[in-house]
Design a protein around this motif. Structure first.
Motif, PDB file in Angstrom:
ATOM      1  N   GLU A   1      -3.111  11.386   0.549  1.00 56.03           N
ATOM      2  CA  GLU A   1      -2.774  11.632   2.162  1.00 56.03           C
ATOM      3  C   GLU A   1      -2.912  13.205   2.250  1.00 56.03           C
ATOM      4  OE1 GLU A   1      -2.770   8.914   3.256  1.00 56.03           O
ATOM      5  OE2 GLU A   1      -2.011   7.403   1.673  1.00 56.03           O
TER       6      GLU A   1
ATOM      7  N   TYR B   1      -5.181   3.123  11.818  1.00 55.66           N
ATOM      8  CA  TYR B   1      -6.259   4.307  11.685  1.00 55.66           C
ATOM      9  C   TYR B   1      -6.856   4.731  13.172  1.00 55.66           C
ATOM     10  CZ  TYR B   1      -6.881   3.161   6.844  1.00 55.66           C
ATOM     11  OH  TYR B   1      -6.530   3.011   5.400  1.00 55.66           O
TER      12      TYR B   1
ATOM     13  N   GLU C   1       0.875  -0.962   0.052  1.00 50.34           N
ATOM     14  CA  GLU C   1       0.097  -0.004   0.088  1.00 50.34           C
ATOM     15  C   GLU C   1       0.760   1.232   0.095  1.00 50.34           C
ATOM     16  OE1 GLU C   1      -1.364   1.733   3.578  1.00 50.34           O
ATOM     17  OE2 GLU C   1       0.806   1.521   3.812  1.00 50.34           O
TER      18      GLU C   1
ATOM     19  N   GLU D   1      -2.587 -12.066  -1.773  1.00 48.67           N
ATOM     20  CA  GLU D   1      -3.969 -12.751  -1.628  1.00 48.67           C
ATOM     21  C   GLU D   1      -4.455 -13.575  -2.545  1.00 48.67           C
ATOM     22  OE1 GLU D   1      -7.008  -9.831  -0.237  1.00 48.67           O
ATOM     23  OE2 GLU D   1      -5.575  -8.376  -1.345  1.00 48.67           O
TER      24      GLU D   1
ATOM     25  N   ARG E   1       0.063  -7.531  -2.903  1.00 41.65           N
ATOM     26  CA  ARG E   1      -0.431  -8.229  -1.819  1.00 41.65           C
ATOM     27  C   ARG E   1      -0.799  -9.854  -2.264  1.00 41.65           C
ATOM     28  NH1 ARG E   1      -4.938  -4.309   0.719  1.00 41.65           N
ATOM     29  NH2 ARG E   1      -3.512  -2.481   0.753  1.00 41.65           N
TER      30      ARG E   1
ATOM     31  N   TYR F   1      -6.276  -8.966  -7.186  1.00 39.38           N
ATOM     32  CA  TYR F   1      -5.008  -9.510  -7.764  1.00 39.38           C
ATOM     33  C   TYR F   1      -3.640  -9.360  -6.770  1.00 39.38           C
ATOM     34  CZ  TYR F   1      -8.419  -8.225 -11.193  1.00 39.38           C
ATOM     35  OH  TYR F   1      -9.711  -8.090 -11.793  1.00 39.38           O
TER      36      TYR F   1
ATOM     37  N   THR G   1       0.435   4.227   1.779  1.00 42.15           N
ATOM     38  CA  THR G   1       0.430   5.342   3.062  1.00 42.15           C
ATOM     39  C   THR G   1       1.850   5.274   4.062  1.00 42.15           C
ATOM     40  OG1 THR G   1      -2.041   5.104   3.223  1.00 42.15           O
ATOM     41  CG2 THR G   1      -0.731   5.974   4.824  1.00 42.15           C
TER      42      THR G   1
ATOM     43  N   ALA H   1     -15.350  -3.308  -2.553  1.00 44.21           N
ATOM     44  CA  ALA H   1     -14.797  -2.219  -1.967  1.00 44.21           C
ATOM     45  C   ALA H   1     -13.821  -1.251  -3.014  1.00 44.21           C
ATOM     46  CB  ALA H   1     -13.767  -2.511  -0.964  1.00 44.21           C
TER      47      ALA H   1
END
Ligand code: HAM
Length: 419
Positions: free
Chosen positions: A130, A262, A81, A114, A112, A121, A83, A281
């Motif tokens: 950000e 978070y 990711e 997954e 990732r 993917y 961030t 999502a």
């Protein structure tokens, strides 16, 4: 056996690229309209960056990172990711000392490991933003409103905006006790990962995908009932501002994002239309007020989100047919090809996108090719045209043909294109 792309990683070929360009261009335009500027970060980072920010008990860190040792020395990871990299760069370059509020955006591949599925993917693209230095809640609302407007501008109409607050440290402390009180009787029924998570970070149990864990999590007490006063006021402020903006949303007290960093505001936008399947999502984001400090910077509030570009593309309606060539030059005889090459350069210098087939071939086959690649104009050049200083301009869309002085050819095409 012939070599193939790594499982879960896709080629994006030119016939798909115009939709990507359209999406990326629209994203840049939208966020630049809000003062965001592009930053680019390395694809590989020290593994510790992700472990410390995303969290040791998250699925990403426990199971999904592509981690390797760089020539027997350092542990590196392909970024899952953006961030964490943004925060690292923000701290590394002491950006907080240079400006009170920093607004960055980025577009790029993430990794990732997954289980691949439709919309999921192992290499996928995110576009994200950000904001550093603003504790909200107005900026939270503005960022949510910006992305909801962006998604609707893409022609994606069936979406649901979910918001939640997971509070700050005080709220989390109180909620942890309440959650553990609820989970403890179910301990033996939880998966082994969740049993471990109960000790390390019980909030993670709420994000587990194992069916029985999800069932148990569904009845867990809501974090919204445990918000400390300041967190409650922040969340109220967010909702009031969204109401003023007229941005649709639904409060979902069970929304727990898959990353540990978070605090307070968290949100997701789900696509409800056909074509997305289970991976619906479109984007996720939230506030991470502790992360800059925990990675060595000074206390700096921050908020952001990232969107999955493949998922947006699946949800977006198709645009007009791709046109990447304005003019296809047709050489009427094989021996005018040098002059056709020169004509091509003249037209390109005048700002047109020009293709030709310099291998030669019949007039008919060249015209067929012009049609096939969806060129707007076929410009025919033969010996007699060269002699007369003209070209034949065939408008493939309007099915008309015209003889035009060569010196005016580019201007005529521009005029036709702008009609
Ligand atoms: P995330 O929810 O992990 O958040 O990912 C954001 C979006 O990336 C998802 O909503 C989804 O659209 C897309 N995505 C995630 N994994 C995959 C996958 N395997 N295949 C295809 N698309 C995927 C973050 O990454 C945070 N960094 C967002 C953020 C920015 N929070 C604050 N700032």
């Amino acid at each position: 056996m012939s070599l193939r792309a790594v499982k879960g990683m896709k080629d994006i070929l030119p016939n798909e690229i115009s939709k990507w360009h359209r999406l990326e261009h629209a994203f840049r335009q939208r966020v630049e309209g809000y003062g965001f500027r592009e930053a680019r970060f390395p694809i590989v980072e020290p593994t510790a960056l992700f472990v410390r920010s995303i969290g040791e008990t998250t699925d990403i860190v426990e199971k999904e990172m592509y981690t390797f040792t760089d020539r027997g020395e350092k542990s590196l990871t392909l970024r899952p990711e953006g961030t964490a990299s943004a925060v690292r760069a923000f701290v590394q370059h002491s950006v907080q000392a240079k400006e009170p509020v920093t607004k960055w955006y980025y577009i790029g591949p993430m990794y990732r490991r997954e289980r691949p599925a439709k919309g999921r993917y192992r290499q996928f693209y995110q576009a994200g933003i950000e904001v550093f230095g603003d504790s909200g809640p107005f900026i939270d609302a503005e960022v949510i409103d910006m992305v909801v407007g962006f998604i609707s501008s893409l022609g994606i109409s069936e979406v649901e905006v979910l918001i939640n607050s997971i509070g700050g440290p005080e709220t989390r402390h109180a909620y942890r006790e309440a959650l553990l009180g609820y989970l403890t009787p179910y301990r033996a029924e939880l998966c082994s990962d969740c049993q471990r998570r109960m000790d390390a970070n019980p909030l993670r149990v709420l994000d587990c995908k194992v069916p029985r864990c999800a069932e148990i999590a569904a009845d867990a007490p809501s974090i919204l009932k445990h918000l400390a006063d300041e967190d409650r006021a922040h969340f109220d402020g967010l909702q009031e501002t969204l109401n003023v903006l007229g941005t649709p949303y639904r409060v979902d007290g069970s929304l727990v994002r898959g990353l540990d960093y978070y605090t307070r505001t968290s949100f997701e936008v789900l696509g409800k239309g056909a074509g997305l399947g289970a991976q619906n999502a479109l984007l996720g984001g939230g506030r991470y007020d502790q992360m800059v400090k925990s990675l060595g910077g000074s206390q700096t509030p921050a908020i952001g989100f990232a969107m999955g570009l493949e998922r947006l593309l699946m949800a977006m309606p198709d645009g007009p047919p791709d046109r990447h060539v304005d003019v296809f030059i047709v050489a009427a005889q094989a021996d005018v090809r040098a002059e056709a090459t020169l004509l091509g350069r003249e037209l390109r210098d005048a700002g047109l996108r020009v293709e030709s087939d310099l291998r030669g071939g019949s007039l008919k086959s060249q015209l067929r090719r012009a049609d096939k690649i969806n060129a707007r104009i076929a410009m025919i050049l033969g010996e007699s045209e060269i002699e007369a200083g003209v070209v034949q301009l065939k408008d493939l869309q309007e099915q008309t043909q015209d003889e035009v002085p060569r010196t005016q050819a580019a201007a005529r095409v521009h005029a036709l294109l702008s009609e």
